[in-house]
Design a protein around this motif. Structure first.
Motif, PDB file in Angstrom:
ATOM      1  N   SER A  92      68.024  72.185   5.323  1.00 26.86           N
ATOM      2  CA  SER A  92      67.961  71.377   4.106  1.00 26.86           C
ATOM      3  C   SER A  92      69.294  71.374   3.361  1.00 26.86           C
ATOM      4  O   SER A  92      69.551  70.480   2.560  1.00 26.86           O
ATOM      5  CB  SER A  92      66.879  71.914   3.162  1.00 26.86           C
ATOM      6  N   PHE A  93      70.125  72.362   3.647  1.00 29.78           N
ATOM      7  CA  PHE A  93      71.371  72.507   2.895  1.00 29.78           C
ATOM      8  C   PHE A  93      72.624  72.387   3.743  1.00 29.78           C
ATOM      9  O   PHE A  93      73.665  72.003   3.240  1.00 29.78           O
ATOM     10  CB  PHE A  93      71.396  73.847   2.164  1.00 29.78           C
ATOM     11  N   ILE A  94      72.521  72.756   5.003  1.00 28.29           N
ATOM     12  CA  ILE A  94      73.708  72.705   5.848  1.00 28.29           C
ATOM     13  C   ILE A  94      73.393  71.933   7.122  1.00 28.29           C
ATOM     14  O   ILE A  94      72.266  71.936   7.605  1.00 28.29           O
ATOM     15  CB  ILE A  94      74.237  74.115   6.203  1.00 28.29           C
ATOM     16  N   SER A  95      74.398  71.288   7.655  1.00 29.05           N
ATOM     17  CA  SER A  95      74.251  70.588   8.930  1.00 29.05           C
ATOM     18  C   SER A  95      74.928  71.424  10.002  1.00 29.05           C
ATOM     19  O   SER A  95      76.117  71.292  10.257  1.00 29.05           O
ATOM     20  CB  SER A  95      74.900  69.208   8.858  1.00 29.05           C
ATOM     21  N   PHE A  96      74.147  72.308  10.576  1.00 28.52           N
ATOM     22  CA  PHE A  96      74.653  73.205  11.608  1.00 28.52           C
ATOM     23  C   PHE A  96      73.827  72.959  12.854  1.00 28.52           C
ATOM     24  O   PHE A  96      72.640  73.299  12.903  1.00 28.52           O
ATOM     25  CB  PHE A  96      74.548  74.659  11.127  1.00 28.52           C
TER      26      PHE A  96
END
Length: 124
Positions: A92-96
């Motif tokens: 939800s917070f990082i695109s990893f």
């Protein structure tokens, strides 16, 4: 996991689900909207709640049905919740990209937990 550990885990997961749900609905809402991830966060919270209740039920059942399958069920549900919901919270917070495969692995653990629960009750 034994009954005590199962029930304690359910209590911790339940408290975290309430806290994370409220935090996401209020303090994190602008960030989630900006990232376009409100639905992902809500799915993580919803599945955490569902499996918290399931884990609580397994812990209660362990009082009457003491077998290895229920211990495996609780382990799988806890592991699955941490992997499934945890990876969705992070996504939800990082695109990893490496987090993507963790979510279905968590889902497999959740399914295994339900299967072990079925077998544990059936064997009794």
């Amino acid at each position: 996991m034994n009954q005590r550990t199962t029930l304690l885990s359910a209590a911790v997961l339940g408290g975290l689900a309430v806290g994370l749900g409220a935090f996401g609905a209020h303090a994190l809402k602008p960030i989630l909207l900006q990232n376009g991830r409100v639905e992902v966060y809500e799915l993580a919270t919803r599945y955490q709640f569902y499996h918290t209740l399931a884990l609580l039920a397994v812990g209660i059942l362990q009082h009457w049905y003491s077998n290895k399958q229920l211990q495996y069920a609780s382990f799988c549900m806890l592991t699955g919740t941490v992997l499934f919901s945890g990876s969705l919270y992070l996504l939800s917070f990082i695109s990893f990209s490496l987090l993507g495969p963790i979510t279905p692995i968590g889902g497999v653990f959740l399914i295994m937990g339900w299967v072990f629960l079925l077998v544990g009750i059936y064997k009794k």
